[in-house]
Write a protein that holds these residues in place. Structure first.
Motif, short mmCIF file in Angstrom:
data_model
loop_
_atom_site.label_atom_id
_atom_site.label_comp_id
_atom_site.label_asym_id
_atom_site.label_seq_id
_atom_site.Cartn_x
_atom_site.Cartn_y
_atom_site.Cartn_z
N THR A 1 0.48 4.24 -2.71
CA THR A 1 -0.38 5.33 -2.26
C THR A 1 0.01 6.67 -2.88
O THR A 1 1.18 6.93 -3.15
CB THR A 1 -0.35 5.44 -0.72
N ASN A 2 -1.00 7.52 -3.07
CA ASN A 2 -0.75 8.91 -3.45
C ASN A 2 -1.15 9.85 -2.33
O ASN A 2 -1.31 11.05 -2.53
CB ASN A 2 -1.50 9.27 -4.74
N ASN A 3 -1.33 9.30 -1.13
CA ASN A 3 -1.64 10.11 0.04
C ASN A 3 -0.39 10.91 0.41
O ASN A 3 0.66 10.34 0.70
CB ASN A 3 -2.08 9.21 1.20
N PRO B 1 -5.35 5.67 3.94
CA PRO B 1 -4.93 6.75 3.03
C PRO B 1 -6.06 7.71 2.66
O PRO B 1 -5.79 8.85 2.26
CB PRO B 1 -4.44 6.00 1.79
N ASP B 2 -7.30 7.28 2.81
CA ASP B 2 -8.42 8.14 2.44
C ASP B 2 -8.82 9.11 3.55
O ASP B 2 -9.68 9.96 3.35
CB ASP B 2 -9.64 7.29 2.08
N LEU C 1 0.83 -1.21 0.00
CA LEU C 1 0.00 0.00 0.00
C LEU C 1 0.87 1.26 0.00
O LEU C 1 0.59 2.22 -0.73
CB LEU C 1 -0.92 -0.01 1.22
N GLN D 1 -5.04 13.91 4.02
CA GLN D 1 -4.17 14.12 2.87
C GLN D 1 -3.07 15.15 3.11
O GLN D 1 -2.01 15.07 2.51
CB GLN D 1 -4.99 14.59 1.67
#
Length: 400
Positions: free
Chosen positions: A53-55, A375-376, A49, A379
């Motif tokens: 991830t782009n978090n 991650p959601d 993850l 941010q």
């Protein structure tokens, strides 16, 4: 029956904890180690993850840990502690305590940083380094000699967090440090011996049954798993039964309520150890979060902790409403919230955790945000991890 006099807001209340004799008679034969490679979270799943991830928060945290990863050579040069360990009390002599505990905290930070660097980077160098670091301490029979007297328990207290720091960090890298079978064997023998020697002391007064028991149970559950020691693992599980047995209908831990103005801090502090024990046990295949004793579950303790954090008047007659709040400035005390939030999606925690992240606890959970945060959920970027670490100077769990 272990009886304590709890100083409550409305007067003196008797607190009756599960006696040690009753705890030892609990039938926990249904609990056994099923997967010695299971840490307190799914390592492989989390590493995958983190790479995808782009978090922004997790990406920054991951990159900082990889960028500032510790030098293995420097860590292996840290001297082991082989002389009799004796630690002065924090409250009467804080300066002496800080000096004496510095090498202990260095050990805890080292093992946690190496585990975190491995998860962040995926580089087996850090996993192997952690095994080599612990093997050096194992070969020297480190930490096995410590002073204990019921009036001078600080070395015993301090050793608790060193043991679970080592156990939890080692659990992160154990399956991935290949080719070090001999070293891992020595490390596991040492950890089991260290835990066994420490557990022989039951503790005087409340230490037999309050948060210090939960601290011992934390290392017992983790090291029991790592060394496939069912009895040790069951000692860890017994803390869940004991805590639920003692808990009030509201979800309060009475022996923590007796701390008066620090009741909120110690309710939270107890969860700092109980929730990781729950995670370790759950990873072995047991639905302990739904365990009930007298109709109460650990969810009740969590709800009560959040209620009194938000509104001290909820304490009622259990403790004064004028509560100590200094701990709210220190993220290490809330590693348990990351774990619980990850499992149950408890959005009630979100605003509170947002101000704390990234959460790091050098013993009870390591890099909790890196290991558990959805991650959601969040941010935005956070302050530099090194900056946060500097602000924690000498703040430690072992003082309690």
């Amino acid at each position: 029956m272990t009886t304590c006099l709890a100083l409550a807001f409305g007067g003196i209340a008797q607190v009756q904890a599960m006696p040690i004799e009753e705890r030892e008679k609990l039938d926990l034969s249904d609990y056994s180690v099923t997967d010695p490679d299971a840490s307190y979270f799914d390592i492989q799943e989390r590493m995958e993850l983190l790479q995808e991830t782009n978090n922004s928060l997790l990406m920054q945290h991951r990159e900082e840990l990889a960028k500032y990863a510790p030098s293995c050579r420097q860590r292996l040069n840290i001297p082991t502690i082989t002389e009799k360990m004796r630690i002065p009390g924090f409250y009467p002599t804080p300066d002496d305590w800080k000096l004496a505990t510095e090498p202990l905290f260095k050990f805890e930070d080292t093992v946690s940083e190496l585990a975190g660097a491995y998860v962040a980077s995926g580089n087996e160098y850090y996993a192997e380094c952690l095994v080599q670091f612990l093997d050096k301490w194992a070969q020297d029979d480190a930490l096995l000699d410590f002073h204990y007297h019921w009036k001078e328990p600080q070395a015993w207290f301090s050793l608790e967090s060193m043991i679970f720091a080592a156990g939890m960090a080692y659990s992160v890298v154990r399956p991935h440090a290949e080719g070090l079978g001999e070293e891992k064997g020595r490390v596991e023998d040492w950890l089991n011996e260290l835990a066994s020697v420490h557990m022989e002391i039951e503790g005087a007064e409340s230490s037999c049954c309050n948060n210090h028991f939960y601290r011992r149970a934390l290392y017992a559950s983790m090291i029991g798993v790592l060394t496939e020691d069912d009895d040790m693992f069951r000692f860890g599980v017994s803390a869940i039964h004991s805590a639920l047995h003692d808990m009030t209908e509201e979800g309060a831990f009475p022996m923590e309520m007796e701390r008066g103005r620090r009741a909120t801090h110690y309710q939270n502090y107890a969860l700092l150890y109980l929730i990781p024990i729950m995670e370790i046990t759950h990873r072995q295949g047991y639905e302990v979060y739904e365990m009930e004793v007298n109709g109460g579950t650990m969810h009740d303790a969590v709800d009560f902790a959040m209620d009194i954090l938000e509104d001290p008047s909820v304490l009622g007659d259990l403790a004064p409403r004028e509560q100590y709040t200094g701990f709210l400035k220190d993220d290490q005390y809330f590693a348990w919230m990351e774990m619980y939030r990850a499992r149950f999606g408890e959005s009630r925690f979100d605003d509170f955790l947002a101000s704390m992240r990234p959460i790091y606890n050098r013993g009870a959970g390591g890099y909790a945000t890196l290991y558990f945060m959805d991650p959601d959920v969040q941010q935005h970027l956070v302050i530099d991890e090194e900056e946060k670490r500097r602000t924690r100077a000498f703040e430690g769990l072992s003082r309690n």
